[in-house]
Design a protein around this motif. Structure first.
Motif, PDB file in Angstrom:
ATOM      1  N   GLU A  64      14.482   6.394  37.397  1.00 36.64           N
ATOM      2  CA  GLU A  64      14.274   7.764  36.928  1.00 36.64           C
ATOM      3  C   GLU A  64      15.511   8.361  36.262  1.00 36.64           C
TER       4      GLU A  64
ATOM      5  N   ARG B   2      13.204   1.443  48.597  1.00 37.25           N
ATOM      6  CA  ARG B   2      12.225   1.731  47.539  1.00 37.25           C
ATOM      7  C   ARG B   2      12.581   3.019  46.790  1.00 37.25           C
ATOM      8  N   ARG B   3      12.963   4.025  47.551  1.00 44.83           N
ATOM      9  CA  ARG B   3      13.329   5.303  46.951  1.00 44.83           C
ATOM     10  C   ARG B   3      14.537   5.142  46.031  1.00 44.83           C
ATOM     11  N   ALA B   4      15.528   4.389  46.489  1.00 44.89           N
ATOM     12  CA  ALA B   4      16.733   4.176  45.689  1.00 44.89           C
ATOM     13  C   ALA B   4      16.407   3.469  44.378  1.00 44.89           C
TER      14      ALA B   4
ATOM     15  N   ARG C  86      13.511   3.447  42.815  1.00 41.79           N
ATOM     16  CA  ARG C  86      12.778   4.403  41.961  1.00 41.79           C
ATOM     17  C   ARG C  86      13.738   5.402  41.308  1.00 41.79           C
ATOM     18  N   MET C  87      14.696   5.874  42.094  1.00 42.17           N
ATOM     19  CA  MET C  87      15.649   6.855  41.572  1.00 42.17           C
ATOM     20  C   MET C  87      16.482   6.275  40.439  1.00 42.17           C
TER      21      MET C  87
ATOM     22  N   LEU D  75      22.652   8.669  48.067  1.00 50.93           N
ATOM     23  CA  LEU D  75      21.841   8.253  49.214  1.00 50.93           C
ATOM     24  C   LEU D  75      22.665   7.639  50.349  1.00 50.93           C
TER      25      LEU D  75
ATOM     26  N   GLU E  65      11.825   2.090  53.150  1.00 46.05           N
ATOM     27  CA  GLU E  65      11.499   3.263  52.335  1.00 46.05           C
ATOM     28  C   GLU E  65      12.729   3.764  51.574  1.00 46.05           C
ATOM     29  N   LEU E  66      13.901   3.716  52.189  1.00 47.17           N
ATOM     30  CA  LEU E  66      15.127   4.115  51.500  1.00 47.17           C
ATOM     31  C   LEU E  66      15.397   3.177  50.325  1.00 47.17           C
TER      32      LEU E  66
END
Length: 108
Positions: A21, A13-15, A17-18, A40, A10-11
């Protein structure tokens, strides 16, 4: 065999996406990655760059071997190695039995 990542999925994936963005806020993609990695607590920017590239390949936005294809290739290589070992065992057994059949037998 590759060692498991110290970062949760999940980290990762979040990274990724960030980075997508915040990319417009930075002059380069590397600068965006560096900022996200720092925020992060990701050890190196290179680690995040690899995740981003892997995501781009998986999404079809960049040429390369996808994660799914890589997994399939590894499984096929393992299966081929197992089949080769089994084939060598069968060859050895066939050779042994052929030698036994060719050997003269005496009756008691």
């Amino acid at each position: 065999m590759a060692r498991p990542s110290q970062y949760p999925l999940e980290l990762r994936r979040r990274a990724v996406r960030m980075v997508a963005e915040v990319r417009p806020e930075y002059d380069t993609e590397w600068a965006a990655m560096k900022a996200v990695a720092s925020k992060l607590g990701i050890g190196t920017t290179e680690t995040l760059r690899k995740w981003v590239r892997e995501d781009q390949v998986d999404a079809g936005a960049r040429p390369g071997t996808t994660t799914e294809e890589s997994t399939q290739i590894k499984a096929m290589k393992k299966q081929i190695a197992e089949l080769k070992r089994a084939n060598e065992i069968l060859k050895a057994a066939a050779s042994f039995f052929a030698a036994e059949l060719d050997r003269p037998h005496t009756r008691s």
